[in-house]
Every structure is written in C-alpha cells, then in structure tokens.
Design a protein around this motif. Structure first.
Motif, PDB file in Angstrom:
ATOM      1  N   GLY A 170       7.932  40.536  45.293  1.00  0.00           N
ATOM      2  CA  GLY A 170       8.722  41.732  45.040  1.00  0.00           C
ATOM      3  C   GLY A 170      10.175  41.626  45.468  1.00  0.00           C
ATOM      4  O   GLY A 170      10.877  42.633  45.527  1.00  0.00           O
ATOM      5  N   LYS A 171      10.644  40.415  45.719  1.00  0.00           N
ATOM      6  CA  LYS A 171      12.034  40.247  46.163  1.00  0.00           C
ATOM      7  C   LYS A 171      13.020  40.674  45.073  1.00  0.00           C
ATOM      8  O   LYS A 171      13.903  41.491  45.302  1.00  0.00           O
ATOM      9  CB  LYS A 171      12.293  38.771  46.530  1.00  0.00           C
ATOM     10  N   SER A 172      12.840  40.098  43.885  1.00  0.00           N
ATOM     11  CA  SER A 172      13.775  40.442  42.809  1.00  0.00           C
ATOM     12  C   SER A 172      13.682  41.916  42.464  1.00  0.00           C
ATOM     13  O   SER A 172      14.695  42.560  42.170  1.00  0.00           O
ATOM     14  CB  SER A 172      13.482  39.594  41.574  1.00  0.00           C
ATOM     15  N   ALA A 231      28.779  41.740  45.046  1.00  0.00           N
ATOM     16  CA  ALA A 231      28.647  40.730  44.000  1.00  0.00           C
ATOM     17  C   ALA A 231      27.194  40.270  43.967  1.00  0.00           C
ATOM     18  O   ALA A 231      26.539  40.222  45.010  1.00  0.00           O
ATOM     19  CB  ALA A 231      29.566  39.555  44.285  1.00  0.00           C
ATOM     20  N   TYR A 232      26.712  39.959  42.772  1.00  0.00           N
ATOM     21  CA  TYR A 232      25.286  39.677  42.592  1.00  0.00           C
ATOM     22  C   TYR A 232      25.098  38.377  41.828  1.00  0.00           C
ATOM     23  O   TYR A 232      25.756  38.147  40.819  1.00  0.00           O
ATOM     24  CB  TYR A 232      24.671  40.847  41.817  1.00  0.00           C
ATOM     25  N   VAL A 233      24.223  37.542  42.338  1.00  0.00           N
ATOM     26  CA  VAL A 233      23.781  36.375  41.566  1.00  0.00           C
ATOM     27  C   VAL A 233      22.326  36.609  41.201  1.00  0.00           C
ATOM     28  O   VAL A 233      21.471  36.667  42.082  1.00  0.00           O
ATOM     29  CB  VAL A 233      23.913  35.067  42.389  1.00  0.00           C
ATOM     30  N   PRO A 234      22.008  36.786  39.904  1.00  0.00           N
ATOM     31  CA  PRO A 234      20.626  37.092  39.522  1.00  0.00           C
ATOM     32  C   PRO A 234      19.712  35.873  39.674  1.00  0.00           C
ATOM     33  O   PRO A 234      20.183  34.735  39.729  1.00  0.00           O
ATOM     34  CB  PRO A 234      20.732  37.496  38.056  1.00  0.00           C
ATOM     35  N   GLY A 235      18.422  36.167  39.752  1.00  0.00           N
ATOM     36  CA  GLY A 235      17.441  35.092  39.870  1.00  0.00           C
ATOM     37  C   GLY A 235      17.408  34.196  38.651  1.00  0.00           C
ATOM     38  O   GLY A 235      17.314  32.979  38.756  1.00  0.00           O
ATOM     39  N   ASP A 236      17.486  34.797  37.475  1.00  0.00           N
ATOM     40  CA  ASP A 236      17.595  34.009  36.244  1.00  0.00           C
ATOM     41  C   ASP A 236      19.003  34.182  35.725  1.00  0.00           C
ATOM     42  O   ASP A 236      19.367  35.272  35.287  1.00  0.00           O
ATOM     43  CB  ASP A 236      16.635  34.528  35.163  1.00  0.00           C
ATOM     44  N   THR A 259      20.421  29.044  44.833  1.00  0.00           N
ATOM     45  CA  THR A 259      20.574  27.587  44.797  1.00  0.00           C
ATOM     46  C   THR A 259      19.462  26.894  44.047  1.00  0.00           C
ATOM     47  O   THR A 259      19.374  25.679  44.082  1.00  0.00           O
ATOM     48  CB  THR A 259      20.629  27.023  46.227  1.00  0.00           C
ATOM     49  N   SER A 260      18.589  27.669  43.358  1.00  0.00           N
ATOM     50  CA  SER A 260      17.537  26.981  42.610  1.00  0.00           C
ATOM     51  C   SER A 260      18.216  26.162  41.521  1.00  0.00           C
ATOM     52  O   SER A 260      18.984  26.677  40.714  1.00  0.00           O
ATOM     53  CB  SER A 260      16.565  27.989  42.010  1.00  0.00           C
ATOM     54  N   GLY A 261      17.984  24.870  41.529  1.00  0.00           N
ATOM     55  CA  GLY A 261      18.596  24.019  40.514  1.00  0.00           C
ATOM     56  C   GLY A 261      19.857  23.308  40.980  1.00  0.00           C
ATOM     57  O   GLY A 261      20.388  22.478  40.256  1.00  0.00           O
ATOM     58  N   LEU A 262      20.364  23.644  42.163  1.00  0.00           N
ATOM     59  CA  LEU A 262      21.561  22.940  42.658  1.00  0.00           C
ATOM     60  C   LEU A 262      21.151  21.631  43.340  1.00  0.00           C
ATOM     61  O   LEU A 262      20.140  21.578  44.033  1.00  0.00           O
ATOM     62  CB  LEU A 262      22.325  23.804  43.655  1.00  0.00           C
ATOM     63  N   ASP A 263      21.978  20.591  43.177  1.00  0.00           N
ATOM     64  CA  ASP A 263      21.662  19.337  43.858  1.00  0.00           C
ATOM     65  C   ASP A 263      22.073  19.456  45.326  1.00  0.00           C
ATOM     66  O   ASP A 263      22.777  20.397  45.708  1.00  0.00           O
ATOM     67  CB  ASP A 263      22.326  18.156  43.134  1.00  0.00           C
ATOM     68  N   PRO A 264      21.630  18.521  46.203  1.00  0.00           N
ATOM     69  CA  PRO A 264      21.874  18.643  47.649  1.00  0.00           C
ATOM     70  C   PRO A 264      23.364  18.752  47.984  1.00  0.00           C
ATOM     71  O   PRO A 264      23.749  19.499  48.886  1.00  0.00           O
ATOM     72  CB  PRO A 264      21.293  17.352  48.223  1.00  0.00           C
ATOM     73  N   LEU A 265      24.209  18.061  47.242  1.00  0.00           N
ATOM     74  CA  LEU A 265      25.648  18.135  47.474  1.00  0.00           C
ATOM     75  C   LEU A 265      26.159  19.559  47.256  1.00  0.00           C
ATOM     76  O   LEU A 265      26.934  20.108  48.043  1.00  0.00           O
ATOM     77  CB  LEU A 265      26.353  17.195  46.499  1.00  0.00           C
ATOM     78  N   VAL A 282      25.551  39.271  53.669  1.00  0.00           N
ATOM     79  CA  VAL A 282      24.876  38.519  52.617  1.00  0.00           C
ATOM     80  C   VAL A 282      23.384  38.799  52.681  1.00  0.00           C
ATOM     81  O   VAL A 282      22.781  38.706  53.744  1.00  0.00           O
ATOM     82  CB  VAL A 282      25.119  36.996  52.772  1.00  0.00           C
ATOM     83  N   LEU A 283      22.812  39.169  51.537  1.00  0.00           N
ATOM     84  CA  LEU A 283      21.355  39.236  51.424  1.00  0.00           C
ATOM     85  C   LEU A 283      20.952  38.045  50.567  1.00  0.00           C
ATOM     86  O   LEU A 283      21.345  37.933  49.414  1.00  0.00           O
ATOM     87  CB  LEU A 283      20.914  40.545  50.761  1.00  0.00           C
ATOM     88  N   LEU A 284      20.169  37.151  51.162  1.00  0.00           N
ATOM     89  CA  LEU A 284      19.886  35.878  50.507  1.00  0.00           C
ATOM     90  C   LEU A 284      18.382  35.732  50.305  1.00  0.00           C
ATOM     91  O   LEU A 284      17.631  35.538  51.267  1.00  0.00           O
ATOM     92  CB  LEU A 284      20.416  34.736  51.391  1.00  0.00           C
ATOM     93  N   SER A 285      17.956  35.854  49.047  1.00  0.00           N
ATOM     94  CA  SER A 285      16.546  35.584  48.754  1.00  0.00           C
ATOM     95  C   SER A 285      16.421  34.102  48.460  1.00  0.00           C
ATOM     96  O   SER A 285      17.242  33.541  47.732  1.00  0.00           O
ATOM     97  CB  SER A 285      16.115  36.435  47.566  1.00  0.00           C
TER      98      SER A 285
END
Ligand SMILES: Nc1ncnc2c1ncn2[C@@H]1O[C@H](COP(=O)(O)OP(=O)(O)OP(=O)(O)O)[C@@H](O)[C@H]1O
Ligand SMILES: [Mg+2]
Lengths: 543, 299
Positions: free
Chosen positions: B42-44, B80-85, B158-164, B183-186
C-alpha cells in the motif's frame, strides 16, 4: 526455432483477447445488413419502385458517393446499391484495428517484448495478427452470405456479396500490417490505416458518382477511380448482377503484396521502434510548451494536422465538383423528390442538396476527430504521464479543459478550413467567389454543434466511467452516425433518428439555418460537458 | 520540529479490497523518511492519497499543513513527486519533459537542472520512446530535484538505476536534506534506506507495523553471536532471547534478541568468555523478518 514458432499460440491468445470485440464488430455489421434488407423491402416493394428510385439517383452524385453505382433492379441489386460499400467500410475498420492492436499496440504495452523473449519467432506476432483478421473476415463473409440466403436472396449473389466484403476487409488488414511496421507508434498506425480506408471509400465514391449513365438510364460505366479502391473492387464483383469473381483477385493480390512488404519491414525493424529512426530533438523545452494548454496542443497537433489534410482535400474536391454536379442535374429536374427521400436534405435545389450532403460527411469526420482528440486524456491517465502531471500544480479542470479547448478549437478550425477550401475552389471555378465562400463556410460551421455534443458525451463518459470511456465515446459516435446518416436507409422512425445530433443539423446551403436547434444542441453539449468535468474533479484517478 | 506529513487511520478501498487499513504515518520536517513494505503493501496507494490523486475513504491526512485533496494545487507547488512507474510522452525529449514538469510545478532553476543532467549523465535530446528504463527514471528524478521545494515524495526512485547513478541519487538526497528539506522515500533497496533514512515506517497489508529510527528498529531484531569459553557451556538453550543455538561444549553460535543482549552476555561470563564475535543485525534481516511474517500471516 523458425521465425514463425509460436504463431499458433499467439493466434489463440489474440482470438481470446478479442472474444468480445470481434464478435461485436461482426454482429454489428451483420445487423446493419439485416435491418437494411427489411427496410429496403418496405420502401421499394416492387420492381417499378426500384427502377424509379435507381433511375433518379443515377444522376445524383451526392447519393452515389454515399451508396454505390446501381447495377440492377432486383431486390438483391437494390440491396447492394444501398449497403455494400458500408459493409466493406466496416470490415476495413474491424481489420485494421485488429491488426494494429495485435502488433504495435502490443509492443507499446511491453506485452510483445515479454512474448518476444519467450519461444516466439520473429514473424509470429505479425502472422498471428493477420491470421486473426483473416479469420474474422471469413466469419463475417459467411454470416453475410447466410443472412442473405436466410432472407430469400440466395444464390451466387449472396456468396459473392459476403466474399466481396470479406476480401475488402482482408486487403485492409494487409495495408494495416504495412503501416503497423512503418509508423512511429500504434496511434499513428491506426490513424494512417483509418485515412487509407476513408480515402478508399471516397475514391470509389467519385468513381461511382461520375460514371457514364448507360442507355437504360440507371446502370453505369464507372469512372476509373473505382478501380483504385478495395471498396470499389467489392462493388465490381457485382453481386446479384452477373457476378465477376475474377475481380476478387485484386484484393487478394493487394493482401499478398502488402503481407510480403510487411514481413520484409518486420525483418528490419526493432521491437517498439518505427522504421524511421527517431531523431534527436531539442535539449530543453520552448516556452510555448510550458503550460497545460501548450502541452495539450503539442500532444494533439499531429492528429489535428492529419485530419486537416483529409478534411481540406475532401472539401476542395467537393468544391471542384460543382460544375459536374450542375451538369448532371440539368436534365433531371424531377428527381428532387426521390433525392430527398434517399437523403439529399429535402430541397428542390439539387446542387445545394449535394453540398449539404457533402458538408454532413465533413461534419461527421470532424465529430470523429473530436472524439479521437478527447480520448487523449484517457490515454494520458491510463498508464501515461497524467499521474505525474496532476501531482504538479496543475488543477484537474485546467488539465482536462486544455485538452477540451484544443479539441473544440481544432474542430472549429477544421470546419472553417473545409468551408474555405470548398468555397474557394467553387468560387474560382464557377465565379462569384464571395457568395460561394460565405455559403460554404456557413454550411461547414453549422456542423459544429453536433460535433460539440459528441465532445460533451466523450467528456461525460471520461468523467463518470473512465475505464469504459473509450468504448462509450466511440459507441456514441457510431450510433449517432448510423441513426443520423443511415436512419433513412434503415427505415427508422423519425423519433429514433432524432436521437442522433446529426439529425438536427440543418441542411445548409439547401435550407436556411435557424438558430433554435443549433442553440439547443449547444446547450445539450454544455450540460454533458459540465457533468463530465464536475465528476472528473471529484473522482479517483483511474491509473 | 514540525510535521510535514501526518496520517492517521487512513483507509482506502478498491471495490471489496482494502488497500489501506487504518494506516498511520508521521514524517517530521527536515528528515528523510524511509517507507517500506512488501509488494502490494500500500505504499504507492498512500502516496497517491497524499497527492490528491486518490480520495481517501476514511482517516485523516495532513500534508504540509494542508488537506491533500482540497488544497491539492497549492500543496503541489511546494512538493516534487517521482512516481513508481515513470511514464513519459514518447515524442517529447527528456529535456522537454524535465522542463515541463518543473514549469508546471511553478518554476525551474536552469543552472541546477543542467548540473543534474550532467551528473546523471542523461542525454536530454533523446526522444522518450528511445530511453531505457533507467534513463526514463533519471528524467523523473532530475525533474524532481531541479525544483527547490519543501517536500520530495519519491516512490521507488532508483528502481532501474545502475550503482553509479544510485550513488549520485544518494548525494542529491543528502543535499536537499542539508538544505532542510523533507524526503519521503519508498524503496525496496535496504542499503539505500540504511544510508539515507533517519527514520523508517514499515507497512504491510495497508497497516503500519513498525515505525522509528533505524537504531530503534535494530533493537527489535537479533544479533548473531559466536563465542568460545573455557568451561563447557550449559543451559544456553533455556536462556530467554536465545535462538537457533548450536552448542559444541566450549563453543556456541546463536542469535539473540537485541533487547535481551545484556542478560545473555551476563549468563555467558559464567563460563569465562575467551573470544566473542558479534554481527549486528542488518536492515535486510529486519525486513526479512517483517516481510516473512507477512507471508506466514497470509497463509
Ligand atoms: N486502482 C486499483 N484498483 C484495485 N486495486 C488496487 C488499485 N491500486 C492498488 N490496488 C491494490 O492495492 C494494494 C496496494 O497497492 P500499492 O500499489 O499501493 O502497493 P505498493 O506497496 O506500492 O507495492 P509495490 O512495492 O509493489 O509498489 C495492492 O493489493 C493492489 O493490488
Ligand atoms: Mg508501489
């Protein structure tokens, strides 16, 4: 593994996904035929009735463009005259939508990428889409033949009519396979395929409208354009009038050729990409983009441009026909009554009736544009960027209102363009530029309120039932079109036809426009629109 | 300290399914708050209610002192919002999308935007249809950090980001935190949460099950101990707080509830401890326990 591995599995999957959609298309098309049969029997019970009607319309380009060239006075011949081209048109849309759905649309939702990684050959998804379309057309052809036989119109004509319609559908499926490979995306592919069908319908329309009438006074030697169109080929099979089955070779050749091209393209293309590689664009946004309205315009302008080309070209052609139409009517003064009955707008001036009928077609096109444009917000919401946009300081009304503004502004611009193109060409060929320009522009603009109603319905559907909005809005458009444009053909009572907003558009320039009905239409449109906006503001986003 | 987000008893149902079941959440101004839970917890949904994209069916929610639904537009200027998809417009370039989001939020800091584009190694002239998943994600992250706002709501950014790029992202979060932003970070990435978050809330099945600082939460979990003594160890299995013990006369390996550590150590000294190593509980173990419980609970 061959390039076709998995085709059978994908075909079953496609048929399963379409288990409601395709039967609806097929049954809807057959129902149209079935209703037309009984209406035609009622309106033209005897050979003389039919002879008289066909003799009259043979000289009326406006009617011939919408129907087809008369071939004989039997019941079957009359029926083919009335409905064959529409059946082919519907088969075309059913086929192109299905092919694009199972190729590019799948790619865009990432579905075929998942499939592509499984044991599925390179051409499997394209082949499955084509097989699905062919199966649907075969079923449609069979049902058409069965309905005809069941109505006592059996024999070679029934089979020829069914196969002619199915073959038209199949040839459009082939064209859709090509554009699905070449276009930048599913939306563009559907647009191009729809344009191809529309052009095919009109091209054969002009071929029919401007043929030579033969000595018997109603059959004709079609003009050559009829041979350029898959819908024209369906007519040229001549069901119930000395069937010419060899003509079926044309659609089948077109199908084979376009399938070959589409396979060649599919072999050279990456999943999800168009054939033309996307070029880099600007690194930062221009000022004009940076508002909800700017965004809506940017997203919609491509669609609008496509429609503008189609509508402008159609209007210019219509305008250029004025001389031909006048000539055709000169010796046919007493035809008015029948024209009015068949759908010329209830007037004695046949030239004006012609323009009114043509503007009604353009009005329907513009209404189609409006519905398409207003489905964009839904696409943005369902798995699109709307979630992120509405999480910025963009109010919901402002966001939806921007799309609405672009759609309504676009519709107005399209109609204005149609009026100007038709009037300009008319005036320049016949003289008296000022009058014709004003007449044609007026005739075009009275179409706007009907388009607004469909805009209102689309917004209401979107606000109240977002997940069903696309289906509902197109259903409303189709019903309006059938009741409004085909109501007389189907012999529907006036009360039923009046459900369609198109039934309330005055046949300008054949009759004078009155403000009353137009204002009523606008009021209804507003009511729908306000209801839709209000409920969009209050509802959950349906992501 | 003031509260940036406060949610209590939040309920959201989808038809018969209860996605949020009296969820509580409190995020203080200036903190980085980790929002954790298994898939479908239920995070999103919570975030979308906070953004006024979904309507709550019950409970209270306050965001930056305002009402998430009624004051949506005003509040959105301040966050500001970064959506899950991340979904972008296929035929707009990444640069255009970044500018557009920032402008719709109420303004863009050009220098900061260019600097972020540089740091995330994003090519802003590419059409979105040609971006990889990671690059689409970068567009959304850059668009969010390019705005100087009070609150950043990031749903699995950060789903999909490389380690760098993950490292660059963590820098960005630290920078906004230094400026006193919230910051609220899921996230599902433990190392990221461990590195960034002051406090975390863990939810499952639409309910908050734990909330607190990482230290507090560690307290609720187990430390692994391996010990060697002079005298044979006896009776360890009966000591409360000891789990999974393997005793081999003078050697033992076991896990112990961190809260019981003290008296277990006292008990061990009876046998004269010669060597002792302890491994602190990783956040991962902590989550495994909670997520695992959820699986057990579901059955
Ligand atoms: N629009 C919707 N309609 C029906 N059910 C929904 C809808 N949106 C979410 N749900 C359900 O609500 C629950 C919570 O979903 P949510 O997306 O909030 O989970 P999440 O914690 O973000 O999971 P993840 O870690 O996978 O992103 C899930 O069971 C999901 O199936
Ligand atoms: Mg989620």
């Amino acid at each position: 593994m061959s390039a076709f591995t998995g085709t059978a599995r994908l075909t079953r999957l496609a048929l399963r996904r379409d288990r409601i959609q395709l039967p609806l298309w097929i049954l809807g098309t057959v129902l149209l035929l079935w209703t037309t049969i009984s209406a035609t029997r009622e309106q033209y019970p005897t050979e003389e009735d039919r002879l008289q009607a066909l003799t009259t319309v043979a000289g009326s380009p406006a009617v011939l463009i919408l129907r087809s060239a008369p071939t004989n006075t039997s019941e079957g011949g009359m029926l083919v005259f009335q409905i064959l081209t529409f059946l082919a048109l519907l088969a075309g849309f059913m086929s192109t939508l299905a092919v694009v759905r199972h190729t590019r649309q799948n790619e865009e939702t990432g579905r075929s990428e998942m499939l592509g990684a499984m044991v599925v050959g390179r051409y499997a998804s394209l082949t499955a889409a084509l097989v699905t379309a062919v199966i649907a057309n075969a079923v449609l052809a069979m049902l058409i033949a069965l309905v005809l036989v069941g109505s006592g119109l059996g024999g070679a004509g029934a089979v020829a009519a069914g196969v002619a319609v199915g073959a038209a559908g199949v040839s459009f499926a082939g064209l859709a396979a090509v554009v699905a490979q070449a276009a930048q995306g599913a939306r563009a592919a559907n647009g191009m395929a729809a344009a191809a069908i529309g052009i095919a319908f009109l091209v054969r329309g002009f071929g029919d409208a401007f043929g030579e009438i033969q000595a018997n006074g109603y059959t004709m030697d079609n003009a050559w354009p009829v041979w350029l169109s898959p819908i024209g080929w369906a007519e040229q099979v001549r069901p119930y009038a000395g069937e010419r089955l060899w003509v079926l070779a044309l659609p089948l050749l077109l199908f084979a050729g376009s399938v070959a091209v589409s396979f060649a393209l599919a072999g050279r293309r990456d999943v999800g990409m168009g054939l033309i590689a996307a070029r880099p664009g600007p690194r930062s946004a221009k000022r004009a983009l940076l508002s909800p309205l700017g965004l809506a315009w940017r997203l919609q302008r491509g669609t609008l441009l496509g429609w503008a080309i189609g509508v402008g070209a159609m209007a210019a052609v219509v305008g250029s026909l004025s001389g031909t139409v006048e000539e055709a009517y000169r010796d046919n003064a007493k035809a008015a009554e029948t024209i009015a009955k068949i759908g010329g707008g209830g007037t004695s001036n046949l030239v004006d009736a012609f323009f009114a009928a043509m503007m009604a077609i353009i009005g329907a096109m513009v209404a189609g544009y409006v519905v398409q444009a207003l489905m964009r917000p839904r696409a943005e919401e369902a798995g699109g960027p709307a979630e992120a946009v509405l999480a910025t300081a963009t109010g919901r009304l402002r966001w939806l209102g921007s799309h609405l503004a672009v759609a309504v502004g676009g519709a107005t611009a399209l109609l204005l363009l149609a009026g100007l193109c038709a009037g300009l060409v008319y005036g320049l060929t016949e003289g008296d530029l000022g009058t014709h320009l004003a007449d044609m522009t007026g005739a075009a603009l009275v179409q706007l309120p009907a388009a607004l109603i469909l805009a209102g319905v689309a917004i209401a559907a979107y606000g109240l039932l977002p997940r069903l909005a696309v289906g509902l809005a197109w259903a409303a458009f189709t019903v309006s079109l059938v009741l409004g444009q085909l109501g007389d053909l189907l012999g529907l009572p006036q009360a039923v036809r009046d459900i369609s907003p198109f039934s309330h558009v005055p046949a300008v320039p054949a009759v004078d426009a009155t403000a009353g009905p137009l204002l009523a239409l606008v009021a209804v449109a507003l009511a729908f629109g306000i209801a839709g906006m209000a409920s969009f503001r209050r509802r959950n986003l349906a992501l | 300290m003031t509260t940036a987000i406060s949610v209590s008893g939040l309920v959201k149902t989808f038809g018969r399914a209860r996605a949020l079941d009296e969820l509580d959440l409190a995020v203080e101004t200036g903190e980085v708050h980790g929002f954790l839970g298994p898939n479908g917890a239920g995070k999103s949904t919570t975030i979308r209610v906070l953004l006024g994209l979904l309507r709550a069916d019950g409970g209270e929610a306050t965001l930056l002192g305002g009402h998430p639904w009624r004051d949506a537009v005003e509040l959105h200027r301040r966050l500001a919002y970064v959506p899950g998809d991340v979904n972008l417009w296929p035929n707009l370039t990444g640069g255009e999308a970044i500018d557009l989001f920032a402008a719709l939020r109420g303004g863009i800091d050009k220098r900061r935007r260019d600097e972020l584009v540089e740091r995330f190694q994003l090519d802003p002239s590419k059409k979105a249809r040609t971006y990889s998943k990671g690059n689409r994600q970068k567009v959304a992250v850059v668009a969010a950090f390019a705005s100087d706002v009070e609150l950043y709501i990031l749903d699995e950014p950060t789903s999909g980001l490389d380690p760098l790029m993950e490292a660059v992202f963590q820098e960005c979060v630290r920078e906004v935190k230094e400026r006193g932003r919230t910051v609220l970070l899921s996230s599902h990435i433990f190392s990221e949460v461990e590195a960034l978050c002051d406090r975390v809330s863990i939810i499952r099945q639409g309910r908050t099950v734990e909330s607190g600082t990482l230290a507090e939460l560690r307290h609720l979990t187990r430390t692994s101990i391996s010990v060697e003594t002079t005298h044979p160890i006896a009776g360890l299995l009966e000591v409360s707080g000891v789990h999974d013990a393997q005793v081999d006369t003078t050697r033992a390996k076991f896990d112990v509830d961190t809260s019981e550590l003290d008296h277990v150590l006292r008990y061990l000294t009876r046998f004269e401890v010669r060597t002792l190593t302890s491994a602190p509980p990783s956040l991962e173990e902590l989550f495994m326990r909670h997520y695992g419980d959820e699986l057990a609970g579901a059955r």
